[in-house]
Motif scaffolding. Structure first.
Motif, short mmCIF file in Angstrom:
data_model
loop_
_atom_site.label_atom_id
_atom_site.label_comp_id
_atom_site.label_asym_id
_atom_site.label_seq_id
_atom_site.Cartn_x
_atom_site.Cartn_y
_atom_site.Cartn_z
N THR A 19 -6.31 -6.20 -1.15
CA THR A 19 -6.93 -7.01 -0.11
C THR A 19 -5.97 -8.07 0.40
O THR A 19 -5.93 -8.36 1.60
CB THR A 19 -8.24 -7.64 -0.62
OG1 THR A 19 -9.10 -6.60 -1.06
CG2 THR A 19 -8.93 -8.44 0.45
N LYS A 20 -5.18 -8.64 -0.49
CA LYS A 20 -4.20 -9.66 -0.07
C LYS A 20 -3.12 -9.04 0.82
O LYS A 20 -2.70 -9.66 1.80
CB LYS A 20 -3.58 -10.33 -1.29
CG LYS A 20 -4.55 -11.25 -2.00
CD LYS A 20 -3.91 -11.96 -3.17
CE LYS A 20 -4.89 -12.91 -3.81
NZ LYS A 20 -4.30 -13.72 -4.87
N LYS A 25 -0.98 -8.42 6.40
CA LYS A 25 -0.62 -7.58 7.56
C LYS A 25 -1.45 -7.94 8.78
O LYS A 25 -0.93 -8.02 9.90
CB LYS A 25 -0.82 -6.10 7.22
CG LYS A 25 0.25 -5.51 6.34
CD LYS A 25 0.00 -4.02 6.12
CE LYS A 25 1.03 -3.43 5.18
NZ LYS A 25 0.78 -2.01 4.92
N ASN A 26 -2.76 -8.15 8.56
CA ASN A 26 -3.63 -8.50 9.69
C ASN A 26 -3.25 -9.86 10.28
O ASN A 26 -3.30 -10.04 11.50
CB ASN A 26 -5.09 -8.47 9.26
CG ASN A 26 -5.60 -7.07 9.03
OD1 ASN A 26 -5.03 -6.11 9.56
ND2 ASN A 26 -6.66 -6.94 8.26
N LYS A 27 -2.87 -10.79 9.44
CA LYS A 27 -2.43 -12.11 9.92
C LYS A 27 -1.19 -11.97 10.80
O LYS A 27 -1.10 -12.59 11.87
CB LYS A 27 -2.15 -13.04 8.75
CG LYS A 27 -1.76 -14.43 9.16
CD LYS A 27 -1.55 -15.33 7.95
CE LYS A 27 -1.20 -16.74 8.38
NZ LYS A 27 -1.01 -17.63 7.23
N GLU A 28 -0.23 -11.13 10.37
CA GLU A 28 0.97 -10.89 11.17
C GLU A 28 0.61 -10.24 12.51
O GLU A 28 1.16 -10.61 13.55
CB GLU A 28 1.94 -10.01 10.40
CG GLU A 28 2.57 -10.69 9.20
CD GLU A 28 3.33 -9.73 8.29
OE1 GLU A 28 3.43 -8.52 8.62
OE2 GLU A 28 3.83 -10.18 7.24
N ARG A 29 -0.28 -9.27 12.47
CA ARG A 29 -0.68 -8.59 13.71
C ARG A 29 -1.36 -9.55 14.68
O ARG A 29 -1.13 -9.49 15.89
CB ARG A 29 -1.61 -7.42 13.38
CG ARG A 29 -0.89 -6.28 12.72
CD ARG A 29 -1.85 -5.15 12.38
NE ARG A 29 -1.14 -4.09 11.70
CZ ARG A 29 -1.60 -3.40 10.67
NH1 ARG A 29 -2.81 -3.65 10.21
NH2 ARG A 29 -0.88 -2.46 10.12
#
Length: 125
Positions: A19-20, A25-29
């Motif tokens: 999950t981390k 990855k989602n934060k970067e996107r």
């Protein structure tokens, strides 16, 4: 609001290595996004359904772009959205100009056929 076992499950889930990794990855996107929308947690499908119900018209993806990327004061959310809105409106206006003889030909009842360019003569005379 949350039941204790649900909260404990979420805290445990958020602490897992997988999950981390997904979160990172989602934060970067999200950081790479160039346009912000104004729908918040409401899906575009929900916004589209609301507009279709209120106005009685079916929206295309292009039609949905403006209400989801314009603030309440009518301004685009950012420069990228503003540029895309201007380009889309210019395209639609040029498309309308190309289509208008077709529309006028049908309105005039001049025996219009696809490919004819002389429909304005009947309307102007």
């Amino acid at each position: 609001m949350f039941e204790k076992e649900h909260w404990e499950f979420l805290v445990t889930h958020w602490g897992t290595p997988m999950t981390k990794v997904v979160s990172k990855k989602n934060k970067e996107r999200r950081g790479n996004q160039t346009m912000m929308h104004t729908t918040g947690t409401k899906s575009f499908a929900h916004v589209s359904a609301e507009i279709e119900e209120d106005e009685g018209i079916q929206l295309s993806r292009a039609d949905l772009f403006i209400p989801t990327h314009v603030n309440k004061d009518g301004k685009a959310t950012d420069a990228a959205a503003s540029e895309l809105i201007v380009d889309a409106c210019s395209f639609l206006m040029s498309s309308f100009m190309l289509l208008s003889p077709t529309i006028l030909g049908h309105i005039s009842g001049s025996g219009y056929r696809i490919g004819d360019c002389n429909c304005l003569g009947d309307l102007l005379s």
